[in-house]
Structures are given as structure tokens and as C-alpha cells.
Motif scaffolding. Sequence first.
Motif, PDB file in Angstrom:
ATOM      1  N   THR A  92       0.821  -1.178  -0.323  1.00 18.00           N
ATOM      2  CA  THR A  92       0.090   0.068  -0.135  1.00 18.00           C
ATOM      3  C   THR A  92       0.810   1.049  -0.175  1.00 18.00           C
ATOM      4  O   THR A  92       2.237   1.467   0.484  1.00 18.00           O
ATOM      5  CB  THR A  92      -0.599  -0.122   0.778  1.00 18.00           C
ATOM      6  OG1 THR A  92      -0.264   0.003   2.292  1.00 18.00           O
ATOM      7  CG2 THR A  92      -1.529  -1.004   1.179  1.00 18.00           C
ATOM      8  N   GLY A 129      -3.732   4.365   1.974  1.00 14.05           N
ATOM      9  CA  GLY A 129      -4.729   2.721   1.810  1.00 14.05           C
ATOM     10  C   GLY A 129      -4.918   2.343   0.209  1.00 14.05           C
ATOM     11  O   GLY A 129      -5.290   0.496  -0.202  1.00 14.05           O
TER      12      GLY A 129
ATOM     13  N   MET B   1     -12.356  -2.735  -5.021  1.00 15.65           N
ATOM     14  CA  MET B   1     -11.290  -2.962  -4.892  1.00 15.65           C
ATOM     15  C   MET B   1     -11.498  -2.616  -3.181  1.00 15.65           C
ATOM     16  O   MET B   1     -12.361  -2.416  -2.388  1.00 15.65           O
ATOM     17  CB  MET B   1     -10.475  -1.404  -4.848  1.00 15.65           C
ATOM     18  CG  MET B   1      -9.202  -1.671  -4.080  1.00 15.65           C
ATOM     19  SD  MET B   1      -7.222  -1.303  -4.619  1.00 15.65           S
ATOM     20  CE  MET B   1      -7.464  -1.327  -6.631  1.00 15.65           C
ATOM     21  N   TYR B   4      -8.734  -2.267   1.735  1.00 14.15           N
ATOM     22  CA  TYR B   4      -7.256  -2.323   2.540  1.00 14.15           C
ATOM     23  C   TYR B   4      -6.474  -0.878   3.774  1.00 14.15           C
ATOM     24  O   TYR B   4      -5.265  -1.198   3.897  1.00 14.15           O
ATOM     25  CB  TYR B   4      -5.770  -1.645   1.062  1.00 14.15           C
ATOM     26  CG  TYR B   4      -6.204  -3.353   0.311  1.00 14.15           C
ATOM     27  CD1 TYR B   4      -5.390  -3.830   0.491  1.00 14.15           C
ATOM     28  CD2 TYR B   4      -7.061  -3.063  -1.055  1.00 14.15           C
ATOM     29  CE1 TYR B   4      -5.752  -5.455  -0.729  1.00 14.15           C
ATOM     30  CE2 TYR B   4      -6.946  -3.411  -2.255  1.00 14.15           C
ATOM     31  CZ  TYR B   4      -6.420  -4.750  -1.735  1.00 14.15           C
ATOM     32  OH  TYR B   4      -6.471  -5.876  -2.877  1.00 14.15           O
ATOM     33  N   LYS B   5      -7.658  -0.349   4.001  1.00 12.73           N
ATOM     34  CA  LYS B   5      -6.647   1.163   5.161  1.00 12.73           C
ATOM     35  C   LYS B   5      -6.365   0.305   6.294  1.00 12.73           C
ATOM     36  O   LYS B   5      -5.160   0.213   6.398  1.00 12.73           O
ATOM     37  CB  LYS B   5      -8.606   1.481   5.041  1.00 12.73           C
ATOM     38  CG  LYS B   5      -8.467   2.586   5.906  1.00 12.73           C
ATOM     39  CD  LYS B   5      -8.464   4.102   5.089  1.00 12.73           C
ATOM     40  CE  LYS B   5      -7.914   5.168   6.195  1.00 12.73           C
ATOM     41  NZ  LYS B   5      -8.743   6.430   5.027  1.00 12.73           N
ATOM     42  N   ALA B   7      -4.939  -2.583   6.581  1.00 15.45           N
ATOM     43  CA  ALA B   7      -3.769  -3.660   5.914  1.00 15.45           C
ATOM     44  C   ALA B   7      -2.061  -2.114   6.208  1.00 15.45           C
ATOM     45  O   ALA B   7      -1.434  -2.903   6.717  1.00 15.45           O
ATOM     46  CB  ALA B   7      -3.781  -4.063   4.533  1.00 15.45           C
ATOM     47  N   THR B   8      -2.642  -1.344   6.074  1.00 18.62           N
ATOM     48  CA  THR B   8      -1.435   0.257   6.008  1.00 18.62           C
ATOM     49  C   THR B   8      -1.076   0.073   7.315  1.00 18.62           C
ATOM     50  O   THR B   8      -0.045  -0.116   7.278  1.00 18.62           O
ATOM     51  CB  THR B   8      -2.475   1.165   5.811  1.00 18.62           C
ATOM     52  OG1 THR B   8      -3.678   1.119   6.549  1.00 18.62           O
ATOM     53  CG2 THR B   8      -3.045   1.387   4.115  1.00 18.62           C
ATOM     54  N   LEU B   9      -1.606   0.152   8.453  1.00 23.23           N
ATOM     55  CA  LEU B   9      -0.427   0.176   8.959  1.00 23.23           C
ATOM     56  C   LEU B   9      -0.718  -0.828  10.115  1.00 23.23           C
ATOM     57  O   LEU B   9      -1.136  -1.012  10.621  1.00 23.23           O
ATOM     58  CB  LEU B   9      -1.297   1.440  10.437  1.00 23.23           C
ATOM     59  CG  LEU B   9      -1.232   2.700   9.274  1.00 23.23           C
ATOM     60  CD1 LEU B   9      -1.927   4.143  10.151  1.00 23.23           C
ATOM     61  CD2 LEU B   9       0.666   3.514   8.611  1.00 23.23           C
ATOM     62  N   SER B 294      -1.303  -9.550   3.422  1.00 29.77           N
ATOM     63  CA  SER B 294      -0.046  -8.405   3.606  1.00 29.77           C
ATOM     64  C   SER B 294       0.995  -8.718   2.752  1.00 29.77           C
ATOM     65  O   SER B 294       1.726  -9.485   2.782  1.00 29.77           O
ATOM     66  CB  SER B 294       0.073  -7.317   4.433  1.00 29.77           C
ATOM     67  OG  SER B 294       1.215  -6.576   4.932  1.00 29.77           O
TER      68      SER B 294
END
Lengths: 274, 355
Positions: A92, A129, B1, B4-5, B7-9, B294
Motif C-alpha cells: 500500500t 490505503g 477494490m 485496504y485501510k 492493512a496499511t498500518l 499483506s
Amino acid sequence: MTLETKGISKYIGKKSILNDCSIKIKPGCFTAVVGPNGAGKTTLLKSLSGEDKPSTGKIVMNYKPLDDYQGKELAINRAILPQQTIVNFPFTVEQVIEIGRYPHNTSRTENEAIIQEVMRQTALERFSGRIYQTLSGGEKQRVQMARVMAQLHHETDLTKYLLLDEPTSSLDLAQQHALLSIAKDLCGSNIGVLAVLHDLNLALQYADEILFLKLGQTVAYGKSEEVVTEETIEDTFSYPVTLLENQGRKIIVPKYFKENFSAKTKQIAYEHSN
Amino acid sequence: MMDYKAATLNIGRHTFALYAMSGMLVLLIIASLAVGAVAISPVEVLALFGNKMGLVETVDATQSIVLFDIRLPRVLFTVCIGMALGMSGAALQGLFRNPLVEPGIIGVSSGAAFGAVVVIIFIGGIAPTLIDTLSSWLLPLFAFGGALVATFFTLKIGNYEGRTKVTYVILAGVAVSAFASAIIGLSIFYADDQQLRTFTFWTLGDLSVATWDKLYILFPIIGLSCVGLIKLAGPLNAMALGESEAFHSGVSVERVKLIIILLSALVVGTSVAFAGIIGFIGLVVPHIVRVGLSPDHELVLPASAIGGAALLLAADILARTIVTPAELPIGVVTAAIGTPFFIYLLINSKKKRLI
């Protein structure tokens, strides 16, 4: 404090790639390196980054020889923005920027705050993201800019350096200026910027100092307003140009075009390129 | 999509994923201990362990022998090998920046196969009695030797002006594998039917050779190497941007490359030496983790180890039950489960432009 090369030369076999080149990157100063293909611009940048060692000459960063720096110590004080960066895994945007934090020993929470901050500075909030691979070329380059900003993000009395390797070559007009303005803004009290640029007009607009390179030789080096002349550009690029001035800004255009773009111009270009 | 938020942090999320996968692995271990010719229910499995710890008093002696002398070493052996294949696959894919790399790419498997062929066909041909007495140790020893020699050549050829060039390493791996295959082919030409059968089965993998003695060697090598590889998660993330970029970020690129190749060769070499060639685990598992959870190597490395162990255990349960009382070669089962799943993932990630 500066990052400077003292008469560095680079040979590959007997071929001289860079010859006796001296350049000084100073805090608050935007230095551009211009020159035709094969001028040694990339070699100079690789030497400054520590990736490639010059055959002779010295490089000193903040009073200390570049060779004496360890990997992470070097990385927290100088960062490089490449021409383009391809990532083969679905990272990401945040994960890519986080790589800039590798040389630092900050906690995850601190890193997250820094990532948010550099994303704000590069106007990337709405890409939060998103998968890096799905972004356009210009957006990717902005993410990389955010990454190198995260890498240089720490309190220090030392000068930090940002080296840009033809950062705008795959970007459209608006993106070129967006990226270079960010670099120009960064170039504040304790950051020095060096950019290898292909577009002379971009160099003229952003650079405080310009180094003209040709076949590894320094043609001219100094303050933009002093070194930029029709002669210097013609010497460096082997192509006749005219320097125009509009509202106090200099613009470079080819000397001959359209109506008089004749066999003569083609002949000049041909002769010089040989 | 997808969103993915989250998954980011990536704190919290990783720990949860790893705990969930570990839980799944424990369930599979219990299931695997329960399955077999002598019936032992999962509850009895727990009771037998309780008995060992002095918590439960009366248990069936036969069940106890079957569990602790046969099934437990086999299950732990399978777990070790699954971890080794999963994690080395993840590390090498990260190093080569290519999701389609499998551990065999550096020539390890072919080298080991070469060593195995020497034992099965030549030594076995000259001194058949020797092979009977020493077979369980001679074969792994030669296979491991072959794996090391192949890796050494791959690294040597892949070296350019003191640097390990990834493209050269891949090409060198191809060359070393091709050469080993040629010699293997030649050996097979001279082999008799029995030797041919033994070798063919070896190339399909075999987990039934597990004993406690072998585990004592396997476990420390694989355990320590895996810990070493997990520590390289940060550098591997940086390497995803390219070698220059990793160097610019402060990674000692040459050292990291060498350590990853050597540790991967060590774990794969050891696994192949004891259990033969088991394909697909090292290729498929890291890919599933990357696309499904991830691509952050802090997750990919440990999760591929756990996932590799889980997939191999599941495959082993199938291999032992489908054709009872006989046993299917484990390589056949991993390929049979792995391939369709892999094709599904490929199509899926093509749609999402993730490759």
C-alpha cells in the motif's frame, strides 16, 4: 555544512566517465545538474549517494568523508529519489512510505504520525490505503517523494541532503512542477537539494546554482543568473539556442525553428552529435 | 477494490493473523496425530499428552507407543519441513522481487537430487548391503552435500565484481539445475528398475522416514535459520523497491542477499535431504499470504512458515488416508492441492492488477 565532491574522477577501463568534478551542495540551496546524455550526471549522483565509488578524488559530507559513514547513518542524512520505482508486490502507499523509516529507530506510532504528515505535505491523503501498483506514474513518483521525506524526517543539527535523479522525466507538466515545488520547499534551512534535470527551463526556474556537464567535463558551475548564457548552453549541448526574457524570467528556445528549420539546422545538429 | 485501510498500518492486524494461523496449525497437528491405522480420537490424543505430563493416569499402551514413537515425530518432522519450505520461499521471492520464484531456483533441489542419485544408483549398485544399513543417513548426507555444492556454484557464477547479481544468480541456478538434471538423467539410464523406483519416489517426497533422531538435527537447523530470516523482514521490505533504493535506505544489501541465499539453501537443503523434493509449498504459500493478508515481510515470513507447515500437514493427512493402507507420495498431494489454488490466485490477482 555541505555535501561536496573534491575533484572526483571516474574511469571505466580507460574510458573517462567523469573528470575532476567539484560540486558543493549547501543547505537551503537547490543545485541542478544538466548536460547531454553521457555527460556523467548519473555517475556524479551515484558517487554522491555512496552507491558507486569515484576512481580518484574525495567526497565529504558534513565534514566527514563519505566512506566513513555506515549504511543507516548515511541514510538518515541523505536520501535519493530515483527516476521511477517499480514495486512487484501489492504494497500500500503507506507501506511504501514506511520503508523510508527503515534507518530510524523510532516506534511504530511515531512512524505512523510521520507517514501521515509527509502524505499531507505531498497531497496524498486521498490515496491512503491504495495499492501502489495501481497508481499512475505521477502519483507513484509523489509517493516516492513522500518516502524520501519520511527518510529525512528527524531532528538534527546536521545538514540533510536530497538527491533527485531525473525525477520529472516521466511526468506531465503539472506533475513536474508539483514535484519540483515540493523539493524547492524542502530546501529550507537545513536541507540541500541536488537534482539531475533534463529540461533546461525547469532547471532555470528552480535552481539556485547549476552545474553544466559535458562528456564528464565541467563546462560551467555557479549561480544560475551568472552561468546561464547562450554560449554555455551551446557549448554543453552542442546545439544553438536563444535565451529570451519574459517578465524577468529567462526562457531557453532553440535558435532555429519552423520557418528557418532548414537543412542547415539539421546539419549543425548532426555535426555536433558526432 | 477491497478496503485496504486496515492493512496499511499494520500492528494488531499482524498479531491477530499470526495467532489465528497458529491456532489452525495446532488443530491440524491434533488432527494429524489422530488419523491413522490405530484409532486414536482427538480427545485420546490430549489424554495421552496429559498422561506424559502426569495429569491423566490410565491410557492405552499401544496408543501411547503409536502416538509418541510414530505419529508425533512424523508430525513434528512435517511441521519443520513445511516451515522451512514456506519461509525460504517467502524470503527468496522477496529477495528476487518476484512472486513466482520457488526455493529450487538457486539450484538447491537439483543439487540434492544429484546427491540422492549418487547414493541410490551408484553406491547402491556397488554395495547394496551398505545401502541397507546406512540408507537412512547416507542418503540425507549426500543430498545435503549436493545441495551445498549446487548453491556454492550458483553463488560463485552469480558473483560479479564482488557483488551478488540477482539476474546472474537466477541464470546460474538454471544452469546448475540443468547440469545436475543431465547427470541425473545419465544415472537413470544406467539404473535398474528397483533403483529407478526408489529415486522416483524420492523426487516425490516422503515424510514416512521421520524419526526422533532426524528431528534432533532438523529442528535446530530449521528453527535457527527461520529466526535469522525473520530478522531480515525490514531489509526485505526495502529490497522490494530495488537494490539501489534499499541501499539508499540504509540496508547493507550485499550482506542481506548473501545471508538470505545461504540460510534458504541451508533449510531447503536439509529438508530435501531428509524428505526428498516437495514442490509447491515454497511457491504457493507466500503468495497466498501476500495477496490474502499483506505483502509486509514482517507478516509474510512468519505467516509463510506457519502456513507452509499447515499446508504440508493437511497434505500429509490426505496422503495417509486417501489410499489406506498405502500412502500417496506427498509431492503428488501438494501439487494436486497447490496447482488449482495457485491458478485461481493468478487469475484473481491478474484481475486486480496485483502482479
